[in-house]
Design a protein around this motif. Structure first.
Motif, PDB file in Angstrom:
ATOM      1  N   ALA A 141       9.497  -5.661 -11.586  1.00 47.57           N
ATOM      2  CA  ALA A 141       8.222  -5.602 -10.850  1.00 47.57           C
ATOM      3  C   ALA A 141       8.092  -4.258 -10.142  1.00 47.57           C
ATOM      4  N   THR A 142       6.904  -3.672 -10.217  1.00 40.86           N
ATOM      5  CA  THR A 142       6.662  -2.335  -9.680  1.00 40.86           C
ATOM      6  C   THR A 142       5.416  -2.334  -8.811  1.00 40.86           C
ATOM      7  N   ALA A 143       5.533  -1.699  -7.648  1.00 38.61           N
ATOM      8  CA  ALA A 143       4.402  -1.629  -6.724  1.00 38.61           C
ATOM      9  C   ALA A 143       3.508  -0.443  -7.040  1.00 38.61           C
ATOM     10  N   ARG A 144       2.200  -0.636  -6.877  1.00 41.51           N
ATOM     11  CA  ARG A 144       1.229   0.453  -6.885  1.00 41.51           C
ATOM     12  C   ARG A 144       0.779   0.630  -5.438  1.00 41.51           C
ATOM     13  N   THR A 145       1.293   1.683  -4.797  1.00 38.00           N
ATOM     14  CA  THR A 145       1.097   1.846  -3.363  1.00 38.00           C
ATOM     15  C   THR A 145      -0.064   2.784  -3.063  1.00 38.00           C
ATOM     16  N   ARG A 146      -0.933   2.358  -2.167  1.00 31.42           N
ATOM     17  CA  ARG A 146      -2.054   3.167  -1.683  1.00 31.42           C
ATOM     18  C   ARG A 146      -2.053   3.136  -0.161  1.00 31.42           C
ATOM     19  N   VAL A 147      -2.577   4.203   0.433  1.00 30.08           N
ATOM     20  CA  VAL A 147      -2.678   4.281   1.893  1.00 30.08           C
ATOM     21  C   VAL A 147      -4.102   4.661   2.262  1.00 30.08           C
ATOM     22  N   VAL A 148      -4.711   3.883   3.139  1.00 26.59           N
ATOM     23  CA  VAL A 148      -6.020   4.201   3.711  1.00 26.59           C
ATOM     24  C   VAL A 148      -5.800   4.493   5.191  1.00 26.59           C
ATOM     25  N   PHE A 149      -6.199   5.686   5.617  1.00 26.73           N
ATOM     26  CA  PHE A 149      -6.018   6.084   7.007  1.00 26.73           C
ATOM     27  C   PHE A 149      -7.393   6.257   7.646  1.00 26.73           C
ATOM     28  N   ASN A 150      -7.641   5.490   8.696  1.00 34.52           N
ATOM     29  CA  ASN A 150      -8.917   5.572   9.414  1.00 34.52           C
ATOM     30  C   ASN A 150      -8.690   6.283  10.742  1.00 34.52           C
ATOM     31  N   PRO A 151      -9.010   7.590  10.819  1.00 31.97           N
ATOM     32  CA  PRO A 151      -8.808   8.315  12.076  1.00 31.97           C
ATOM     33  C   PRO A 151      -9.885   7.946  13.096  1.00 31.97           C
ATOM     34  N   PRO A 152      -9.708   8.340  14.339  1.00 31.55           N
ATOM     35  CA  PRO A 152     -10.747   8.091  15.341  1.00 31.55           C
ATOM     36  C   PRO A 152     -12.048   8.806  14.956  1.00 31.55           C
ATOM     37  N   PRO A 153     -13.178   8.363  15.475  1.00 30.41           N
ATOM     38  CA  PRO A 153     -14.464   9.018  15.166  1.00 30.41           C
ATOM     39  C   PRO A 153     -14.432  10.506  15.499  1.00 30.41           C
ATOM     40  N   GLY A 154     -14.931  11.309  14.559  1.00 28.01           N
ATOM     41  CA  GLY A 154     -14.973  12.750  14.756  1.00 28.01           C
ATOM     42  C   GLY A 154     -13.718  13.474  14.336  1.00 28.01           C
ATOM     43  N   TRP A 155     -12.682  12.742  13.952  1.00 29.46           N
ATOM     44  CA  TRP A 155     -11.425  13.345  13.516  1.00 29.46           C
ATOM     45  C   TRP A 155     -11.303  13.241  12.001  1.00 29.46           C
ATOM     46  N   SER A 156     -10.563  14.167  11.415  1.00 27.15           N
ATOM     47  CA  SER A 156     -10.186  14.081  10.006  1.00 27.15           C
ATOM     48  C   SER A 156      -8.669  14.002   9.937  1.00 27.15           C
ATOM     49  N   VAL A 157      -8.150  13.721   8.746  1.00 26.63           N
ATOM     50  CA  VAL A 157      -6.707  13.551   8.594  1.00 26.63           C
ATOM     51  C   VAL A 157      -6.267  14.174   7.270  1.00 26.63           C
ATOM     52  N   VAL A 158      -5.079  14.779   7.263  1.00 21.86           N
ATOM     53  CA  VAL A 158      -4.547  15.472   6.091  1.00 21.86           C
ATOM     54  C   VAL A 158      -3.107  15.026   5.862  1.00 21.86           C
TER      55      VAL A 158
END
Length: 222
Positions: A141-158
């Motif tokens: 069995a193999t995982a397909r991993t995804r990440v969703v990052f929700n920063p605070p309003p007005g911020w971006s994330v890298v």
């Protein structure tokens, strides 16, 4: 003679159809050994993060998730079912078709030089938010991993991971269960992106501090 030839052709066609059905069955079985793991991280400007690990699977592929030692910076663990937390150790057994495990992370501590957080930007590691995990799964069995990052309003994330369908794709061919690792930066950022051969490069810095991103890019490319 014609009747004999027709029987041979019919037998061959029957065998061909059986072979096609067998191959389709093998392909369906191979696909059924993949399951989805999605981490959703909600950030705040105060340095507290709520993390949810969502598992979706066609059958009971992922049997158990274990955290041998829960860091003091992680708390408020909860799951829809099958959760046991004893002496800073955790065992979670998702249901047959998956489930959700969630917790709160507050990684910033006074003596932690690897974490920065102020009202305009933050820098930390995925390891500060998601603890090391061991799993018990069905063989192959193999995982397909995804990440969703929700920063605070007005911020971006890298981060270092590529994006697909508004989620970071975490893939390591050497592992069957992938966890995100490495640095991430979020805030009111200025970001310069480029590509060197097969390597994607992103240089991020808070806006207004005079970061010399072109010089950094030239140094990396040198």
């Amino acid at each position: 003679m014609e009747l004999c030839q027709l029987r041979i052709v019919s037998q061959r066609a029957h065998l061909f159809m059986l072979a096609v059905i067998a191959l389709l069955g093998q392909n369906a079985f191979a696909q059924s050994t993949d399951y989805d793991v999605r981490f959703t991280i909600d950030g705040t400007k105060e340095g507290e993060y709520r993390v949810q690990m969502m598992v979706s699977q066609p059958s009971r592929l992922l049997r158990e998730v274990r955290v041998g030692h829960i860091p003091d910076t992680l708390s408020a663990f909860e799951a829809d079912s099958g959760l046991s937390v004893v002496n800073r150790s955790l065992i979670w057994s998702p249901s047959e078709y998956g489930g959700a495990l969630a917790w709160t992370a507050k990684p910033e501590t006074p003596d932690d030089s690897t974490v920065h957080h102020d009202p305009t930007w933050a820098m930390l590691r995925f390891e500060d938010l998601i603890p090391p995990m061991a799993t018990r799964t069905l063989k192959s069995a193999t995982a397909r991993t995804r990440v969703v990052f929700n920063p605070p309003p007005g911020w971006s994330v890298v981060s270092a991971y590529p994006t697909r369908d508004n989620a970071w794709v975490v893939a390591d061919d050497a592992r069957r269960f992938d966890l995100p690792k490495g640095w991430l930066v979020m805030g009111e950022l200025a970001v310069r992106r480029d590509r060197l051969a097969d390597t994607r490069i992103a240089i991020a810095a808070p806006q207004g501090i005079g970061a010399r991103q072109l010089d950094v890019m030239a140094f990396v490319a040198w």
